[in-house]
Design a protein around this motif. Sequence first.
Motif, PDB file in Angstrom:
ATOM      1  N   LYS A  83       0.834  -1.203   0.000  1.00  0.00           N
ATOM      2  CA  LYS A  83       0.000   0.000   0.000  1.00  0.00           C
ATOM      3  C   LYS A  83       0.868   1.251   0.000  1.00  0.00           C
ATOM      4  O   LYS A  83       0.613   2.205  -0.748  1.00  0.00           O
ATOM      5  N   ILE A  84       1.904   1.270   0.839  1.00  0.00           N
ATOM      6  CA  ILE A  84       2.770   2.443   0.915  1.00  0.00           C
ATOM      7  C   ILE A  84       3.510   2.645  -0.396  1.00  0.00           C
ATOM      8  O   ILE A  84       3.599   3.767  -0.908  1.00  0.00           O
ATOM      9  N   VAL A  85       4.034   1.578  -0.978  1.00  0.00           N
ATOM     10  CA  VAL A  85       4.749   1.693  -2.258  1.00  0.00           C
ATOM     11  C   VAL A  85       3.812   2.194  -3.353  1.00  0.00           C
ATOM     12  O   VAL A  85       4.194   3.030  -4.175  1.00  0.00           O
ATOM     13  N   ASP A  86       2.584   1.720  -3.355  1.00  0.00           N
ATOM     14  CA  ASP A  86       1.634   2.101  -4.407  1.00  0.00           C
ATOM     15  C   ASP A  86       1.071   3.510  -4.228  1.00  0.00           C
ATOM     16  O   ASP A  86       0.849   4.219  -5.210  1.00  0.00           O
ATOM     17  N   VAL A  87       0.835   3.926  -2.970  1.00  0.00           N
ATOM     18  CA  VAL A  87       0.095   5.166  -2.722  1.00  0.00           C
ATOM     19  C   VAL A  87       0.964   6.270  -2.117  1.00  0.00           C
ATOM     20  O   VAL A  87       0.807   7.443  -2.463  1.00  0.00           O
ATOM     21  N   ASP A  88       1.857   5.919  -1.218  1.00  0.00           N
ATOM     22  CA  ASP A  88       2.665   6.927  -0.507  1.00  0.00           C
ATOM     23  C   ASP A  88       4.155   6.584  -0.522  1.00  0.00           C
ATOM     24  O   ASP A  88       4.797   6.523   0.534  1.00  0.00           O
ATOM     25  N   PRO A  89       4.743   6.345  -1.701  1.00  0.00           N
ATOM     26  CA  PRO A  89       6.143   5.891  -1.737  1.00  0.00           C
ATOM     27  C   PRO A  89       7.130   6.896  -1.148  1.00  0.00           C
ATOM     28  O   PRO A  89       8.193   6.514  -0.659  1.00  0.00           O
ATOM     29  N   GLU A  90       6.768   8.180  -1.156  1.00  0.00           N
ATOM     30  CA  GLU A  90       7.667   9.196  -0.605  1.00  0.00           C
ATOM     31  C   GLU A  90       7.916   8.993   0.888  1.00  0.00           C
ATOM     32  O   GLU A  90       8.920   9.471   1.428  1.00  0.00           O
ATOM     33  N   LEU A  91       7.043   8.244   1.546  1.00  0.00           N
ATOM     34  CA  LEU A  91       7.219   7.960   2.969  1.00  0.00           C
ATOM     35  C   LEU A  91       8.483   7.137   3.222  1.00  0.00           C
ATOM     36  O   LEU A  91       9.088   7.225   4.289  1.00  0.00           O
ATOM     37  N   LEU A  92       8.889   6.350   2.225  1.00  0.00           N
ATOM     38  CA  LEU A  92      10.059   5.486   2.381  1.00  0.00           C
ATOM     39  C   LEU A  92      11.366   6.193   2.026  1.00  0.00           C
ATOM     40  O   LEU A  92      12.444   5.719   2.402  1.00  0.00           O
ATOM     41  N   LEU A  93      11.283   7.299   1.306  1.00  0.00           N
ATOM     42  CA  LEU A  93      12.497   7.950   0.806  1.00  0.00           C
ATOM     43  C   LEU A  93      13.498   8.349   1.889  1.00  0.00           C
ATOM     44  O   LEU A  93      14.704   8.149   1.704  1.00  0.00           O
ATOM     45  N   PRO A  94      13.071   8.928   3.019  1.00  0.00           N
ATOM     46  CA  PRO A  94      14.074   9.288   4.034  1.00  0.00           C
ATOM     47  C   PRO A  94      14.913   8.102   4.497  1.00  0.00           C
ATOM     48  O   PRO A  94      16.092   8.257   4.804  1.00  0.00           O
ATOM     49  N   TYR A  95      14.302   6.900   4.519  1.00  0.00           N
ATOM     50  CA  TYR A  95      15.016   5.718   4.997  1.00  0.00           C
ATOM     51  C   TYR A  95      15.913   5.109   3.922  1.00  0.00           C
ATOM     52  O   TYR A  95      16.726   4.240   4.203  1.00  0.00           O
ATOM     53  N   VAL A  96      15.743   5.581   2.696  1.00  0.00           N
ATOM     54  CA  VAL A  96      16.580   5.117   1.587  1.00  0.00           C
ATOM     55  C   VAL A  96      17.701   6.111   1.307  1.00  0.00           C
ATOM     56  O   VAL A  96      18.826   5.720   0.990  1.00  0.00           O
ATOM     57  N   LEU A  97      17.403   7.402   1.479  1.00  0.00           N
ATOM     58  CA  LEU A  97      18.350   8.430   1.053  1.00  0.00           C
ATOM     59  C   LEU A  97      19.042   9.178   2.185  1.00  0.00           C
ATOM     60  O   LEU A  97      20.167   9.667   1.998  1.00  0.00           O
ATOM     61  N   ASP A  98      18.393   9.311   3.341  1.00  0.00           N
ATOM     62  CA  ASP A  98      18.902  10.250   4.348  1.00  0.00           C
ATOM     63  C   ASP A  98      19.332   9.645   5.675  1.00  0.00           C
ATOM     64  O   ASP A  98      20.311  10.083   6.264  1.00  0.00           O
ATOM     65  N   ARG A  99      18.575   8.673   6.196  1.00  0.00           N
ATOM     66  CA  ARG A  99      18.874   8.224   7.568  1.00  0.00           C
ATOM     67  C   ARG A  99      18.385   6.804   7.784  1.00  0.00           C
ATOM     68  O   ARG A  99      17.575   6.294   7.009  1.00  0.00           O
ATOM     69  N   ARG A 100      18.914   6.212   8.850  1.00  0.00           N
ATOM     70  CA  ARG A 100      18.446   4.886   9.243  1.00  0.00           C
ATOM     71  C   ARG A 100      17.253   5.029  10.185  1.00  0.00           C
ATOM     72  O   ARG A 100      17.284   5.831  11.108  1.00  0.00           O
ATOM     73  N   GLY A 101      16.240   4.226   9.956  1.00  0.00           N
ATOM     74  CA  GLY A 101      15.080   4.227  10.826  1.00  0.00           C
ATOM     75  C   GLY A 101      15.210   3.163  11.904  1.00  0.00           C
ATOM     76  O   GLY A 101      16.134   2.341  11.896  1.00  0.00           O
TER      77      GLY A 101
END
Length: 199
Positions: A105-123
């Motif tokens: 659901k997140i990948v399909d509708v709100d993928p930008e939610l994952l970007l900080p954990y891919v580009l900026d910081r560890r969650g």
Amino acid sequence: MTPIRHNSSDSDAVLDAVRDCVLAVGVRRTTLTDVARRAGVSRMTLYRRWPDVRTLVGDLMTREWVDVATRAIPERRPEADARGLLVEGLVAGVESFRAHPLFRKIVDVDPELLLPYVLDRRGASQIALLELLANGLKEGHADGSVRVGHPERQARALLLIVQSFTLSLRTMTDEDDADLSSAAFLTELRSILERTLTP
């Protein structure tokens, strides 16, 4: 702001409610009011513990992702060394993540939610996963099945590999071609991990 933890069952009820909301309408359309109504708590109860929906969703993702990873760890078997168990768990984890309803659901509708954990910081979930990986690697160092190295660095490298397969696999697959299907790429992932870890 760090959420204040009280009763874990209360937290689970709230996280269950936010999961239901996100699956129904996505993150952007989920409100704390909706979550409070579904969880049967007041809005002020939520505001005292989570300042906004994104913080709440962050806690939900941590719970769900760590659960997926933990469930993917295979049971110990006398004939299996630490490397085999680690590779098996990582491949199963990638497959489980990609099939998880919340992740999809997140990948399909709100993928930008994952970007900080891919580009900026560890969650928080990534930190927990790194600990699981480092422990598995240390077991592999001890039984001689994993190439000896800095366990934390090796864990981070492994997480980079499996994250890319988890997040980007569908951009590289062609399910009409068996040689380029997701199943074929998971076999390729297994080979990459085996070659990376073998002494």
